[in-house]
Write a protein that holds these residues in place. Structure first.
Motif, PDB file in Angstrom:
ATOM      1  N   VAL A   1       0.865  -1.185   0.000  1.00 51.47           N
ATOM      2  CA  VAL A   1       0.000   0.000   0.000  1.00 51.47           C
ATOM      3  C   VAL A   1       0.897   1.227   0.000  1.00 51.47           C
ATOM      4  O   VAL A   1       1.923   1.267   0.688  1.00 51.47           O
ATOM      5  CB  VAL A   1      -0.949  -0.003   1.215  1.00 51.47           C
ATOM      6  CG1 VAL A   1      -2.013  -1.076   1.074  1.00 51.47           C
ATOM      7  CG2 VAL A   1      -0.195  -0.215   2.517  1.00 51.47           C
TER       8      VAL A   1
ATOM      9  N   TYR B   1      -0.093   8.755  -1.657  1.00 51.79           N
ATOM     10  CA  TYR B   1       0.455   9.810  -2.508  1.00 51.79           C
ATOM     11  C   TYR B   1      -0.291  11.125  -2.279  1.00 51.79           C
ATOM     12  O   TYR B   1      -1.474  11.141  -1.924  1.00 51.79           O
ATOM     13  CB  TYR B   1       0.324   9.444  -3.990  1.00 51.79           C
ATOM     14  CG  TYR B   1       1.099   8.229  -4.408  1.00 51.79           C
ATOM     15  CD1 TYR B   1       0.530   6.966  -4.303  1.00 51.79           C
ATOM     16  CD2 TYR B   1       2.385   8.333  -4.925  1.00 51.79           C
ATOM     17  CE1 TYR B   1       1.215   5.834  -4.703  1.00 51.79           C
ATOM     18  CE2 TYR B   1       3.090   7.204  -5.318  1.00 51.79           C
ATOM     19  CZ  TYR B   1       2.498   5.961  -5.200  1.00 51.79           C
ATOM     20  OH  TYR B   1       3.184   4.843  -5.589  1.00 51.79           O
TER      21      TYR B   1
ATOM     22  N   THR C   1       1.143  13.766  -6.944  1.00 51.40           N
ATOM     23  CA  THR C   1       1.376  12.313  -6.893  1.00 51.40           C
ATOM     24  C   THR C   1       2.741  11.951  -6.313  1.00 51.40           C
ATOM     25  O   THR C   1       3.278  10.892  -6.610  1.00 51.40           O
ATOM     26  CB  THR C   1       1.218  11.655  -8.287  1.00 51.40           C
ATOM     27  OG1 THR C   1       2.260  12.104  -9.144  1.00 51.40           O
ATOM     28  CG2 THR C   1      -0.144  11.936  -8.879  1.00 51.40           C
TER      29      THR C   1
ATOM     30  N   SER D   1       4.528   4.430   2.495  1.00 45.75           N
ATOM     31  CA  SER D   1       4.226   3.115   1.927  1.00 45.75           C
ATOM     32  C   SER D   1       4.387   2.065   3.011  1.00 45.75           C
ATOM     33  O   SER D   1       5.027   2.286   4.038  1.00 45.75           O
ATOM     34  CB  SER D   1       5.144   2.805   0.745  1.00 45.75           C
ATOM     35  OG  SER D   1       6.491   2.793   1.148  1.00 45.75           O
TER      36      SER D   1
ATOM     37  N   LEU E   1      -4.135  10.075  -2.315  1.00 50.33           N
ATOM     38  CA  LEU E   1      -4.548   8.890  -3.054  1.00 50.33           C
ATOM     39  C   LEU E   1      -3.875   7.662  -2.454  1.00 50.33           C
ATOM     40  O   LEU E   1      -2.726   7.732  -2.011  1.00 50.33           O
ATOM     41  CB  LEU E   1      -4.166   9.007  -4.533  1.00 50.33           C
ATOM     42  CG  LEU E   1      -4.781  10.171  -5.322  1.00 50.33           C
ATOM     43  CD1 LEU E   1      -4.160  10.243  -6.717  1.00 50.33           C
ATOM     44  CD2 LEU E   1      -6.292  10.013  -5.422  1.00 50.33           C
TER      45      LEU E   1
ATOM     46  N   ARG F   1      -2.748   3.725  -3.281  1.00 51.98           N
ATOM     47  CA  ARG F   1      -2.524   2.722  -4.325  1.00 51.98           C
ATOM     48  C   ARG F   1      -2.250   1.376  -3.655  1.00 51.98           C
ATOM     49  O   ARG F   1      -1.421   1.279  -2.751  1.00 51.98           O
ATOM     50  CB  ARG F   1      -1.328   3.113  -5.205  1.00 51.98           C
ATOM     51  CG  ARG F   1      -1.089   2.171  -6.388  1.00 51.98           C
ATOM     52  CD  ARG F   1       0.183   2.567  -7.133  1.00 51.98           C
ATOM     53  NE  ARG F   1       0.383   1.758  -8.315  1.00 51.98           N
ATOM     54  CZ  ARG F   1      -0.038   2.102  -9.534  1.00 51.98           C
ATOM     55  NH1 ARG F   1      -0.675   3.254  -9.706  1.00 51.98           N
ATOM     56  NH2 ARG F   1       0.177   1.323 -10.576  1.00 51.98           N
TER      57      ARG F   1
ATOM     58  N   SER G   1      -1.251  -2.736  -4.322  1.00 51.08           N
ATOM     59  CA  SER G   1      -0.672  -3.656  -5.303  1.00 51.08           C
ATOM     60  C   SER G   1      -0.427  -5.007  -4.644  1.00 51.08           C
ATOM     61  O   SER G   1      -0.043  -5.085  -3.474  1.00 51.08           O
ATOM     62  CB  SER G   1       0.658  -3.119  -5.854  1.00 51.08           C
ATOM     63  OG  SER G   1       0.498  -1.823  -6.395  1.00 51.08           O
TER      64      SER G   1
ATOM     65  N   ASP H   1      -3.626  -3.563  -9.943  1.00 51.71           N
ATOM     66  CA  ASP H   1      -3.434  -2.420  -9.055  1.00 51.71           C
ATOM     67  C   ASP H   1      -4.744  -1.646  -8.902  1.00 51.71           C
ATOM     68  O   ASP H   1      -5.536  -1.525  -9.848  1.00 51.71           O
ATOM     69  CB  ASP H   1      -2.352  -1.493  -9.600  1.00 51.71           C
ATOM     70  CG  ASP H   1      -0.961  -2.087  -9.414  1.00 51.71           C
ATOM     71  OD1 ASP H   1       0.006  -1.392  -9.735  1.00 51.71           O
ATOM     72  OD2 ASP H   1      -0.865  -3.242  -8.955  1.00 51.71           O
ATOM     73  N   THR H   2      -4.954  -1.092  -7.706  1.00 54.12           N
ATOM     74  CA  THR H   2      -6.161  -0.304  -7.426  1.00 54.12           C
ATOM     75  C   THR H   2      -5.740   1.052  -6.875  1.00 54.12           C
ATOM     76  O   THR H   2      -4.897   1.140  -5.987  1.00 54.12           O
ATOM     77  CB  THR H   2      -7.051  -1.027  -6.401  1.00 54.12           C
ATOM     78  OG1 THR H   2      -7.448  -2.285  -6.943  1.00 54.12           O
ATOM     79  CG2 THR H   2      -8.292  -0.210  -6.085  1.00 54.12           C
ATOM     80  N   LEU H   3      -6.351   2.140  -7.400  1.00 55.46           N
ATOM     81  CA  LEU H   3      -6.050   3.513  -6.966  1.00 55.46           C
ATOM     82  C   LEU H   3      -7.340   4.152  -6.485  1.00 55.46           C
ATOM     83  O   LEU H   3      -8.327   4.237  -7.230  1.00 55.46           O
ATOM     84  CB  LEU H   3      -5.438   4.317  -8.109  1.00 55.46           C
ATOM     85  CG  LEU H   3      -4.901   5.710  -7.756  1.00 55.46           C
ATOM     86  CD1 LEU H   3      -3.700   5.573  -6.821  1.00 55.46           C
ATOM     87  CD2 LEU H   3      -4.494   6.452  -9.023  1.00 55.46           C
TER      88      LEU H   3
END
Length: 795
Positions: free
Chosen positions: A38, A41, A46, A51, A71, A73, A75, A81-83
């Protein structure tokens, strides 16, 4: 530089107040996605704020200082991947399989040359220009933190108890048989090398220095596809290799196969200057060998349901070889230095090796976090070798033959391995419990036949110097390991039990004590680890484990065998296992710069002792020395100087101390050893790239008694990609300055030896490879087979 010793800074970070964003990540059906990544951002530009990694239950918590639009993200391997817009409580988020979003997409991302993971270091060999065209033993020489000594023993972290795995299972070979096998494995067939310095309880307890796993290539693409490769190298003599593979994969089945052939002629040298009993023996030897090796792999994975997979795998390695040795030893008195005779020994030998391994694997995994894997394995290793050694003493002035004796050996070895193991994983108490068992049996049959050649040059078996040694070993193991993530902290504790039952039985015409030796013992191997993600850039970890190294099979054979005119060897039936306690402290900065400090205490260390018997003869035997202590520090850092210039740098510092006292001969050796490794990769235009790598090893200690000098070397190469990046051509030169050859001194037990040696380390190589067929990526099923404890102990 932030480093592992910054404990005060760590306490300050833990005390800092911060706001958090939390949630859980699962797959469809609710299975927690442990180790999903995870990242937080800034929405404006961005830029990365924070993380982390999900815990065993899929949960995460990210701290941040300044409220703002952000945001998130997410993975995970095998998932898209999901944002999402970030808020304080993200709740439960479900990731979709990557296959639903990657259909028809060609993935062309390139792995870094070196990957630094939390529990291991990965050397991606297939991306290296300089690694192409060599063999597996050469790859180990060039792996970060790994050293191969003059006898081809692998040393890691200043210790020589390394277990070598091939595709997740250990080879039972050792000594010259292991090095001969690794030389037949073409580097073009190797995908990567995993270096694991402190394995957990899930791994077999064998290997006090850790595990090196050599993973061979396996195609991961849908549909029909394949690859071909060929290479040529020359040092003193030419070497050739050619190979390829074919793969077919769909949603129900995956068939894969590969084949390679390696033909080579190689030369090495070794010089030994020996002072013993007022005499000087100045030996100069060169060795030349020819080999032809075939490597084949055939396997299939059957995807029975979404939860169940059944796999079969068959590996074969078949090789033949011939060798010649030319040795000249002037013999003189120490006081006068006048040579009174010369021993000339021009030997010849031939060998044939047939190695076959088979594996059947079953895997079940549901959406509740439960996973069961079962492996059944069989291995057969057969070696047939014979040799002839003429020993001719001549007058140094006239060349007249003073005496001549010739002896020969026939030494077939047959090793049979059987193994069954199972591992079960389930969620428990907000963590993950892993448990399993292992049953293995190995039987090795060594038939040593000694031949004396009579006046008519006809070989006659010498019953007094021949023997047969059969060794059987059964190991029964059970382990449990529990892991839990609590906020920033990760805890792991494990315990492994191994019961060993062994019997060594010697048959010979000579009456020898300890013909039959039986052993039964139970050992416990605890392990534990704790780590904390202190802040966005710093992770700290502390781990402990206890490990064992059992003697090699042939080292237990009590029979005395003759190696050459001046050297004899005898096994030790009472050679005890050596045990090691390992403590490791690790710090990772910014997910790339890794610092490690470790301490190892080894009891009953194995060492090959060179003693003297009956005048000028050497007597070699493995003994248990009293103790070894190793303190090591390591720093490794992959980084980019520019977009086109990537670097991996590694520095290791070891302090070694060997201390023993037996038979009125004391050993008290200590040394600081430093190793430096650098890999520079240059990405140029129009498909061109280049690579320069260097290795440095300062003076150290081999085998408890041998003090070595500096070893270093530099390799360089270039690569050109073409045909839409489906093909490449690599040109390289290894050991440009011819500085890999070793030098060292052994001074123990009234025997002084100063030696040096080397091989064709400087070579020019050219290699071509090409991919054919579909390039759509499908993740391959990962599996480790079950021969995990049958280490490289057979001689």
């Amino acid at each position: 530089m932030k480093c592992i010793f910054s404990l005060l800074a760590l306490l300050g970070v833990l005390g800092t107040k911060a706001q958090t964003i939390s949630g859980t990540v699962t797959a469809a059906g609710g299975k927690p996605l442990a180790s999903a990544t995870v990242a937080l951002y800034k929405a404006a530009d961005t830029s990365l704020l924070k993380s982390g990694v999900c815990g065993a239950d899929g949960s995460f918590s990210l701290a941040y200082q300044t409220p703002q639009a952000m945001l998130l993200r997410i993975s995970a391997i095998g998932y898209a991947d999901t944002l999402l817009p970030a808020n304080a409580n993200m709740g439960a988020m479900v990731l979709q399989p990557a296959a639903q979003t990657l259909a028809g997409v060609v993935v062309s991302a390139k792995k870094p040359m070196i990957e630094v993971k939390a529990d291991k270091l990965i050397f991606n060999v297939e991306n290296s220009i300089n690694a192409a065209g060599g063999n597996a033993l050469e790859l180990l020489r060039k792996s970060p933190g790994v050293l191969v000594d003059k006898d081809d023993n692998v040393i890691m972290g200043g210790k020589n108890g390394v277990v070598i795995y091939i595709d997740g299972k250990p080879t039972p070979l050792a000594g010259t048989d292991l090095s001969a096998y690794l030389r037949t494995v073409n580097s073009n067939d190797v995908e990567l090398i995993e270096i694991i310095t402190n394995p957990s309880a899930r791994y077999d307890a064998s290997g006090n220095a850790g595990i090196i796993n050599i993973k061979l290539k396996k195609n991961k693409n849908f549909g029909w596809n394949g690859n071909v490769n060929s290479g040529y190298a020359i040092g003193i003599f030419p070497k050739y290799n050619v190979g390829g593979g074919v793969n077919y994969r769909n949603k129900k089945v995956n068939f894969f196969s590969s084949y390679s052939i390696n033909k080579s002629r190689n030369q090495s040298f070794m010089n030994l200057y020996r002072l013993q009993n007022d005499s000087v023996f100045d030996q100069r030897s060169t060795f030349t060998n020819r080999s032809l090796a075939h490597n084949a792999k055939l396997g299939a994975d059957f995807f029975i349901t979404k939860k169940q997979t059944l796999g079969v795998l068959l590996n074969g390695n078949f090789s033949t070889g011939t060798a010649w040795g030319n040795s000249s030893t002037p013999i003189s008195a120490q006081n006068t230095k006048d040579v009174n005779r010369v021993l000339v020994a021009n030997s010849s030998s031939s060998s044939q090796r047939n190695n076959i391994t088979a594996n059947i694997n079953y895997r079940y995994a549901d959406t509740l976090g439960r996973e069961l894997t079962v492996d059944a394995d069989y291995g057969s290793y057969r070696v047939q070798s014979d040799g002839v050694v003429p020993n001719v003493y001549t007058n140094p002035a006239t060349g007249q033959v003073l005496s001549r004796t010739t002896f020969g050996t026939i030494t077939p070895v047959n090793i049979q391995l059987y193994s069954l193991k199972a591992d079960f994983v389930q969620n428990l108490w907000k963590g993950v419990l892993t448990s399993g068992f292992k049953v293995s049996v190995v039987k090795t049959d060594n038939d040593f036949q000694f031949l004396n050649y009579n006046a008519a040059n006809i070989p006659v078996r010498d019953e007094n110097l021949s023997n047969r040694f059969i060794y059987t070993e059964n190991i029964n193991a059970f382990y449990g390991q529990y892991t839990r993530q609590i906020n920033k902290w990760n805890y792991q504790v494990g315990l492994r039990a191994e019961q060993t039952n062994s019997e060594g039985d010697l048959t010979s015409a000579v009456s020898i004590a300890n013909r039959n030796v039986k052993r039964n013992y139970l050992d416990w191997f605890p392990s534990a680890g704790i780590s904390v993600q202190a802040n966005q850039k710093n992770n700290y970890g502390l781990s402990y484990s206890r490990r064992i190294d059992r003697p090699r099979y042939q080292d237990l054979n009590p029979f005395e065998s003759r190696i050459d005119e001046l050297t004899y060897q005898k096994g030790n039936p009472f050679l005890r296992p050596q045990y090691t306690h390992i403590v490791e402290l690790r710090h990772t900065f910014n997910y790339s710069l890794t610092s490690t400090l470790s301490y190892s205490a080894v009891q009953d260390v194995f060492a090959q002792v060179t003693d003297t018997i009956e005048g000028s003869r050497n007597f070699l035997q493995q003994r248990n020395l009293a103790s070894q202590q190793v303190l090591s520090a390591n720093v490794s850092y992959p980084f980019n100087i520019a977009k086109w210039w990537g670097v991996y740098a590694s520095a290791n510092l070891y302090y070694q101390r060997f201390k023993a006292n037996f038979e009125n001969a004391g050993i008290n050796l200590q040394a600081f050893t430093a190793t430096l490794y650098q890999q520079h990769t240059f990405t140029l235009k129009k498909g061109w790239s280049a690579e320069v790598s260097s290795y440095y090893n300062s003076p150290g200690i081999w085998g408890g008694t041998y003090k070595t000098k500096t070893i270093w070397g530099v390799d360089a190469g270039i690569m050109k990609k073409f045909w839409n990046d489906n093909a490449n051509l690599k040109l390289s030169v290894t050991d440009i300055g011819f500085t890999y050859p070793w030098r060292g001194v052994n001074d123990f037990g009234g025997l002084y030896i100063r030696g040096n040696g080397g091989w064709e380390s400087r070579q020019f190589r050219i290699n071509f490879s090409c991919r054919l067929g579909n390039k759509q990526v499908k993740a391959a099923r990962s599996r480790n087979t079950g021969l995990d404890d049958l280490k490289e102990r057979a001689d």
